[in-house]
Write an enzyme that holds these catalytic residues in place. Sequence first.
Site, short mmCIF file in Angstrom:
data_model
loop_
_atom_site.label_atom_id
_atom_site.label_comp_id
_atom_site.label_asym_id
_atom_site.label_seq_id
_atom_site.Cartn_x
_atom_site.Cartn_y
_atom_site.Cartn_z
N ASP A 1 0.86 -1.19 0.00
CA ASP A 1 0.00 0.00 0.00
C ASP A 1 0.89 1.23 0.00
OD1 ASP A 1 -2.09 1.72 0.09
OD2 ASP A 1 -2.91 1.03 2.01
N ILE A 2 1.29 1.66 -1.20
CA ILE A 2 2.24 2.76 -1.34
C ILE A 2 1.60 4.01 -1.94
CG2 ILE A 2 4.22 1.21 -1.49
CD1 ILE A 2 4.11 1.56 -4.55
N LYS A 3 0.49 3.85 -2.65
CA LYS A 3 -0.28 4.97 -3.25
C LYS A 3 0.61 5.95 -4.00
CE LYS A 3 -4.21 4.71 -0.10
NZ LYS A 3 -3.70 3.73 0.88
N ARG A 4 1.49 5.42 -4.85
CA ARG A 4 2.36 6.27 -5.65
C ARG A 4 1.58 6.85 -6.83
NH1 ARG A 4 4.95 5.73 -1.44
NH2 ARG A 4 7.08 4.92 -1.33
N THR B 1 -0.62 -0.21 -4.67
CA THR B 1 -1.71 0.75 -4.81
C THR B 1 -1.14 2.02 -5.44
OG1 THR B 1 -1.37 1.59 -2.56
CG2 THR B 1 -3.02 -0.13 -2.86
#
Length: 377
Positions: A185-188, A213
């Site tokens: 879950d890094i949401k880059r 993510t």
Amino acid sequence: MNQAVTKLIAQPYRTRTTDTEELIGELMESLIHVPADLEAQSVLSDKVVYQGCRQDDTVLYLFFDNNYTSMNACQEILCRAALARTLTQVAGIEYISIYSGDQPLLERSGMPAGPISAADFVDSTLSKGENIVRFNKKLIDATKAVAGCYKVQIAYYESLGLEGLKAYADTLKAVREAGVPVIADIKRGDIAKTAEMYAMGHFTGDFEADFVTLAPYMGLDSISPYLPYAEKQGKGMFVLCRTSNGGAKDFEYEKLADGRHVYDLVGDKLNALGKDYMGEHGYSSIGLVIGGTHIEEATEIRAKYQDSFFLIPGYGAQGGKAEDIAQYLTKGNGGVVNSSRGILLAYKKQPGTAFDEAAYNECVNMKEAIAHACSLL
């Protein structure tokens, strides 16, 4: 509760507040700064106030305000590690009893209300990162038979610096060794050249995960560098579409000139892009993050994106219910449902149960509840 503890709770305590930059471990290392009378003031986070302590024979009683139970699992692990170190500074202490408000906390199987053996806290000889990995491995071992995958949120590890990133890498490795898929879950969400490096960093090497993510708002060229890994290595991604947080309505629900919402535009473009990356079971490698807390459009979204696999956050602590989640699934398939705090902190709702056993129980309850809700549709 004995009279000494009752009297202590009734006493006024000086309190001070601080920000979360003062890590729990650093604060708790100085917890007992006047060992003679065992009085000290400290703050565990920006919400949790340490109110005082008192020694009664071999038991050290620690008192916090009611917000102690609001700490996330990572914070509490660090708190326990520091508490264990503190014990070594106080002669004659064999047990710790933690009170949140006037309520004793039960944290280990078979332990009575009140005193908790110091041995039941994390290992004081290990570092913060090592203790977190130790905790994570216990959870993985306990739940891998019933978990569809694990989602590891990188922010909690980044906050601990290099030590935290090593713990992050070790946790990813532990999940993969257990034979269970892992979502980073890094949401880059950055421009193409930068995204190429993010893709390499999180689909290969020390931080390799099966899924990541992503945030799409810089455009599809912030997504495309990840696609070769989907095509050649079977990797996948979940891209933010319509999320579970309250702020989702600030942007995602805004209306376009054609009457669609912003989240419709995002979903439509990603769904079209995903047609070129279909798997053998009928779902694309480009999945969507669809929050389970807003159910008004659930049926419409599921019908619209039938070949998109959903990452569905919001179950449990965020308020999403099984009957809500079921509407985003297709006969129980088509998505993975995320519960973080509800599982990590399940032991707080199962007095006398070990944290790993409580996590397993919550996983089973969650699966059964969602399966039942799906059967009713």
